[in-house]
Design a protein around this motif. Structure first.
Motif, PDB file in Angstrom:
ATOM      1  N   TYR A  93    -159.093 -16.174 -94.656  1.00  0.00           N
ATOM      2  CA  TYR A  93    -157.906 -16.086 -95.499  1.00  0.00           C
ATOM      3  C   TYR A  93    -158.273 -16.038 -96.974  1.00  0.00           C
ATOM      4  N   SER A  94    -159.315 -16.775 -97.334  1.00  0.00           N
ATOM      5  CA  SER A  94    -159.770 -16.738 -98.720  1.00  0.00           C
ATOM      6  C   SER A  94    -160.262 -15.352 -99.074  1.00  0.00           C
ATOM      7  N   SER A  95    -161.017 -14.748 -98.140  1.00  0.00           N
ATOM      8  CA  SER A  95    -161.533 -13.395 -98.365  1.00  0.00           C
ATOM      9  C   SER A  95    -160.392 -12.403 -98.440  1.00  0.00           C
ATOM     10  N   GLU A  96    -159.403 -12.550 -97.507  1.00  0.00           N
ATOM     11  CA  GLU A  96    -158.263 -11.639 -97.488  1.00  0.00           C
ATOM     12  C   GLU A  96    -157.475 -11.763 -98.787  1.00  0.00           C
ATOM     13  N   TYR A  97    -157.274 -13.003 -99.235  1.00  0.00           N
ATOM     14  CA  TYR A  97    -156.529 -13.225-100.468  1.00  0.00           C
ATOM     15  C   TYR A  97    -157.273 -12.614-101.652  1.00  0.00           C
ATOM     16  N   THR A  98    -158.595 -12.792-101.665  1.00  0.00           N
ATOM     17  CA  THR A  98    -159.393 -12.257-102.765  1.00  0.00           C
ATOM     18  C   THR A  98    -159.321 -10.740-102.791  1.00  0.00           C
ATOM     19  N   SER A 105    -156.939  -8.892-101.519  1.00  0.00           N
ATOM     20  CA  SER A 105    -155.583  -8.520-101.908  1.00  0.00           C
ATOM     21  C   SER A 105    -155.392  -8.693-103.408  1.00  0.00           C
ATOM     22  N   ASP A 106    -155.903  -9.802-103.919  1.00  0.00           N
ATOM     23  CA  ASP A 106    -155.785 -10.100-105.341  1.00  0.00           C
ATOM     24  C   ASP A 106    -156.531  -9.058-106.171  1.00  0.00           C
ATOM     25  N   ASN A 107    -157.703  -8.679-105.705  1.00  0.00           N
ATOM     26  CA  ASN A 107    -158.489  -7.657-106.396  1.00  0.00           C
ATOM     27  C   ASN A 107    -157.762  -6.318-106.394  1.00  0.00           C
ATOM     28  N   LYS A 108    -157.123  -6.003-105.267  1.00  0.00           N
ATOM     29  CA  LYS A 108    -156.384  -4.736-105.159  1.00  0.00           C
ATOM     30  C   LYS A 108    -155.228  -4.712-106.152  1.00  0.00           C
ATOM     31  N   VAL A 109    -154.515  -5.832-106.260  1.00  0.00           N
ATOM     32  CA  VAL A 109    -153.410  -5.922-107.216  1.00  0.00           C
ATOM     33  C   VAL A 109    -153.924  -5.720-108.635  1.00  0.00           C
ATOM     34  N   THR A 143    -154.310  -2.423-113.378  1.00  0.00           N
ATOM     35  CA  THR A 143    -155.106  -1.773-114.425  1.00  0.00           C
ATOM     36  C   THR A 143    -154.782  -0.283-114.506  1.00  0.00           C
ATOM     37  N   LYS A 144    -154.652   0.361-113.345  1.00  0.00           N
ATOM     38  CA  LYS A 144    -154.318   1.789-113.311  1.00  0.00           C
ATOM     39  C   LYS A 144    -152.949   2.045-113.938  1.00  0.00           C
ATOM     40  N   LEU A 145    -151.993   1.177-113.631  1.00  0.00           N
ATOM     41  CA  LEU A 145    -150.632   1.365-114.135  1.00  0.00           C
ATOM     42  C   LEU A 145    -150.538   1.064-115.632  1.00  0.00           C
TER      43      LEU A 145
END
Length: 316
Positions: A24-29, A31-35, A40-42
């Motif tokens: 879950y920590s990895s998934e959150y990280t 997901s957080d990185n993707k956001v 940044t792109k936006l």
């Protein structure tokens, strides 16, 4: 033996919990990185559109980004539109929001922004001002103090009013656009019609046909001076569906302050009283699509010259 079994169970349980925590920590990280990557792109897109042209009246209708850049300026609706078009190409799902703010119930301010959901968070982008908010439009309206947390610098001092607590705290209307269907087919160019009027107009190229040459800044229609109201009817060969109406005035100093548009059943579909021509044209959306065989336009109470002066009329 019993103690060993208990210890083994405890070890397995601990291992499972550890694995789940890592997962879950990895998934959150991730997901957080993707956001963060998407944000940044936006942000870069927001500034790209913001820096593409100056704020101003802009071309009438819905010009392309290239046309607006060539023209040199555009209004907030165009900034929001171009940002949305590019964001959609990048895979995002933006929505344009047109906002109306009544300052002290006296001054009406109109502005357009774009909202995008990233992960579990809502962001509001304002390419006109070159800023964004880490809040939803709803949050900004209900908690205007959040306006002070805007991110970015506003270079045009005259536009800062659209980012204040006063603006967000007095929002009286919000219109959301989920798509970019502008109904760009001009029925006066694609359908057969005839136009009649009991008023006198100057001869060609200053008669009513001048309104339908597809151009805004060449010829114009001019009615007889001092004779009001001025009325004319457009009758289509076949029934048409109408969504919006574009009227290009002669200039910002000569226009009707009061006018009404009727359908073929003499029902009012647009009625304007005490109208003020601030941008040189009217681009009016109907509340809903109407089906009609004709449209009748009636103009009165003129500002400037006491006659009708029109450059363009388009029906979509």
């Amino acid at each position: 033996m019993k103690v060993v079994i208990i210890m083994i169970k405890y070890f397995i349980s601990s291992l499972v919990i550890t694995v789940l925590m890592v997962f879950y920590s990895s998934e959150y990280t991730l997901s957080d990185n993707k956001v963060n990557e998407d944000l940044t792109k936006l942000i870069e897109l927001n500034m790209k559109i913001h820096n593409s042209f100056e704020y101003g009246i802009g071309l009438p209708g819905y010009p392309t980004l290239a046309e607006t850049i060539s023209f040199g300026n555009g209004h907030c609706g165009l900034y929001a539109t171009y940002f949305t078009e590019e964001a959609k190409k990048m895979g995002f799902e933006p929505k344009i929001l047109d906002l109306i703010s009544n300052i002290n119930n006296e001054i009406e301010l109109y502005h357009s922004v774009v909202t995008i959901n990233l992960g579990n968070a809502n962001f509001v982008f304002d390419p006109t001002l070159g800023i964004y908010y880490k809040s939803s439009v709803s949050d900004l309206i209900h908690s205007p103090l959040l306006a002070d947390k805007k991110i970015g610098m506003i270079s045009n001092a005259s536009l800062k009013k659209y980012s204040t607590q006063l603006f967000w705290g007095n929002i009286s209307g919000v219109k959301i656009y989920h798509d970019l269907d502008y109904y760009q087919t001009d029925l006066t160019q694609s359908q057969e019609f005839e136009i009649t009027s009991e008023n006198s107009f100057y001869e060609s190229p200053y008669d009513l046909r001048a309104l339908f040459d597809g151009k805004m800044f060449d010829n114009y229609a001019a009615s007889e001076d001092g004779v009001t109201p001025v009325t004319f009817t457009i009758k289509f060969q076949n029934p048409v569906e109408v969504n919006r109406i574009f009227i290009g005035w002669f200039d910002r100093g000569n226009y009707p302050k009061k006018f009404t548009i009727y359908n073929d059943k003499d029902q009012e579909i647009i009625k304007m009283n005490n109208y003020k021509n601030n941008i040189g044209y009217l681009n009016k959306w109907l509340n809903s699509t109407i089906k009609t065989e004709s449209l009748t336009f009636s103009f009165e109470e003129f500002e400037g010259q006491q006659r009708l002066l029109l450059r363009k009329l388009a029906i979509y």
